[in-house]
Design a protein around this motif. Sequence first.
Motif, PDB file in Angstrom:
ATOM      1  N   UNK A   1       0.843  -1.192   0.000  1.00  0.00           N
ATOM      2  CA  UNK A   1       0.000   0.000   0.000  1.00  0.00           C
ATOM      3  C   UNK A   1       0.878   1.241   0.000  1.00  0.00           C
ATOM      4  N   UNK A   2       0.317   2.341  -0.480  1.00  0.00           N
ATOM      5  CA  UNK A   2       1.052   3.602  -0.496  1.00  0.00           C
ATOM      6  C   UNK A   2       1.326   4.078   0.928  1.00  0.00           C
ATOM      7  N   UNK A   3       2.358   4.907   1.066  1.00  0.00           N
ATOM      8  CA  UNK A   3       2.852   5.294   2.387  1.00  0.00           C
ATOM      9  C   UNK A   3       1.796   5.981   3.241  1.00  0.00           C
ATOM     10  N   UNK A   4       0.868   6.721   2.622  1.00  0.00           N
ATOM     11  CA  UNK A   4      -0.124   7.427   3.430  1.00  0.00           C
ATOM     12  C   UNK A   4      -1.161   6.498   4.036  1.00  0.00           C
ATOM     13  N   UNK A   5      -1.093   5.196   3.720  1.00  0.00           N
ATOM     14  CA  UNK A   5      -2.003   4.229   4.340  1.00  0.00           C
ATOM     15  C   UNK A   5      -1.312   3.410   5.426  1.00  0.00           C
ATOM     16  N   UNK A   6      -0.075   3.750   5.764  1.00  0.00           N
ATOM     17  CA  UNK A   6       0.718   2.919   6.677  1.00  0.00           C
ATOM     18  C   UNK A   6       0.117   2.824   8.077  1.00  0.00           C
ATOM     19  N   UNK A   7      -0.712   3.788   8.447  1.00  0.00           N
ATOM     20  CA  UNK A   7      -1.298   3.749   9.792  1.00  0.00           C
ATOM     21  C   UNK A   7      -2.498   2.805   9.877  1.00  0.00           C
ATOM     22  N   UNK A   8      -2.930   2.277   8.734  1.00  0.00           N
ATOM     23  CA  UNK A   8      -4.108   1.407   8.726  1.00  0.00           C
ATOM     24  C   UNK A   8      -3.708  -0.066   8.728  1.00  0.00           C
ATOM     25  N   UNK A   9      -4.571  -0.861   9.268  1.00  0.00           N
ATOM     26  CA  UNK A   9      -4.369  -2.313   9.220  1.00  0.00           C
ATOM     27  C   UNK A   9      -4.561  -2.778   7.786  1.00  0.00           C
ATOM     28  N   UNK A  10      -3.624  -3.598   7.305  1.00  0.00           N
ATOM     29  CA  UNK A  10      -3.702  -4.089   5.930  1.00  0.00           C
ATOM     30  C   UNK A  10      -3.643  -5.613   5.901  1.00  0.00           C
ATOM     31  N   UNK A  11      -4.153  -6.162   4.817  1.00  0.00           N
ATOM     32  CA  UNK A  11      -4.110  -7.607   4.615  1.00  0.00           C
ATOM     33  C   UNK A  11      -4.265  -7.866   3.129  1.00  0.00           C
ATOM     34  N   UNK A  12      -4.101  -9.109   2.747  1.00  0.00           N
ATOM     35  CA  UNK A  12      -4.302  -9.483   1.346  1.00  0.00           C
ATOM     36  C   UNK A  12      -5.610 -10.249   1.224  1.00  0.00           C
ATOM     37  N   UNK A  13      -6.028 -10.445  -0.017  1.00  0.00           N
ATOM     38  CA  UNK A  13      -7.264 -11.196  -0.242  1.00  0.00           C
ATOM     39  C   UNK A  13      -7.058 -12.695  -0.048  1.00  0.00           C
ATOM     40  N   UNK A  14      -5.854 -13.079   0.353  1.00  0.00           N
ATOM     41  CA  UNK A  14      -5.626 -14.481   0.732  1.00  0.00           C
ATOM     42  C   UNK A  14      -6.110 -14.768   2.148  1.00  0.00           C
ATOM     43  N   UNK A  15      -6.493 -13.712   2.848  1.00  0.00           N
ATOM     44  CA  UNK A  15      -6.952 -13.889   4.219  1.00  0.00           C
ATOM     45  C   UNK A  15      -8.212 -14.756   4.284  1.00  0.00           C
ATOM     46  N   UNK A  16      -8.338 -15.496   5.356  1.00  0.00           N
ATOM     47  CA  UNK A  16      -9.538 -16.311   5.573  1.00  0.00           C
ATOM     48  C   UNK A  16     -10.579 -15.548   6.372  1.00  0.00           C
ATOM     49  N   UNK A  17     -10.238 -14.310   6.748  1.00  0.00           N
ATOM     50  CA  UNK A  17     -11.159 -13.520   7.554  1.00  0.00           C
ATOM     51  C   UNK A  17     -12.409 -13.171   6.749  1.00  0.00           C
ATOM     52  N   UNK A  18     -13.547 -13.207   7.419  1.00  0.00           N
ATOM     53  CA  UNK A  18     -14.803 -12.841   6.788  1.00  0.00           C
ATOM     54  C   UNK A  18     -15.168 -11.417   7.185  1.00  0.00           C
ATOM     55  N   UNK A  19     -15.581 -10.633   6.194  1.00  0.00           N
ATOM     56  CA  UNK A  19     -15.935  -9.235   6.428  1.00  0.00           C
ATOM     57  C   UNK A  19     -17.449  -9.060   6.340  1.00  0.00           C
ATOM     58  N   UNK A  20     -17.953  -8.145   7.146  1.00  0.00           N
ATOM     59  CA  UNK A  20     -19.387  -7.861   7.116  1.00  0.00           C
ATOM     60  C   UNK A  20     -19.734  -6.845   6.044  1.00  0.00           C
ATOM     61  N   UNK A  21     -18.786  -5.964   5.743  1.00  0.00           N
ATOM     62  CA  UNK A  21     -19.021  -4.923   4.743  1.00  0.00           C
ATOM     63  C   UNK A  21     -17.741  -4.712   3.942  1.00  0.00           C
TER      64      UNK A  21
END
Length: 320
Positions: free
Chosen positions: A51-71
């Motif tokens: 991700x670009x440097x201005x997003x470094x404060x946010x939690x990031x992951x890839x679409x390989x994650x098994x986590x389920x999202x609500x939105x």
Amino acid sequence: MIKIGVLIPEQYKLLSVAAILEVFEAANKFQFASELKETFDITLLTINNQVDSFFKTYKTDTINTEEKFELILIPSFTTNDIKNTIALNRAYIPWLIKQYNSAAEIATFCTGAFLLGATGLLDGKAATTHVDACAAFSAAFPSVQLKADKTVTQDGRLFTSGGATSTFHLLLYLLQIHCGKDLAIKTAKIFAIDMDRHNQSYFSSFQPLRHHNDEIVACAQEKIELNYQDISTIEEMIKDIPSSRRNIVRRFKQVIGITPIEYLQQTRIEAAKKLLEQTAQQMTEVIYNSGYNDPKAFRKIFRKTVGMTPSQYRDKFQAR
């Protein structure tokens, strides 16, 4: 806490992502200030976790994650070559389908609707996108019930918004669904958003396809654009074109997406809009100079196409 996944696809529009993050951060702050827990847990999702440097404060992951999202939120794209953009982001498609099948809601902003359209999840469902991208969207996804005039659509767990500031209207709508109207109103006030705008037609501009290889269609386009004030029938349009009426109509619809008569109407309405924006002509002059003789018919077509009356359009957009 509601788990939100914000896609950071190839050729994303920074302003679109920034708006999404700003609104949900503001909502979390409101909740915290009211001594409530933060409502939204935001994760930025990429193909390669870059991700670009201005997003470094946010939690990031890839679409390989098994986590389920609500939105899951899909921002707008920067490019006009949307076909190539979808190809660059095709890895998201099976992931989006999997998340949707696991009960996730998916919301798209502006041209982000093209990526959702490519999943097939919108087939048979209502959707909108940027007004000037509607023709391309309709051609790419004919099974989708495109609502070109709408600012926001919802069909089950799928949400879409129109262009630019329509992003905020969908974000407020999502806040209202998940947190109630009070929080949505507080957020609207912070960002100075009018919550009651439901139509985006008057922001559109007629931008017909010109870069094609059909000389007969190009000739018909030129005749309409040069003579829109004087011609009213297909016969007048094609008088000097070496082709039959049936062939021209078929090829025109195939290449441009609308019929020659619809093209003439759109050209006239666009001319009327410019006269209303840029001149002080009386309404009767505007009607005549845009190719109409019947004021009643002009007002009916204008309102249907633009979403407001000619007088309302002039009041809204005329340069002072």
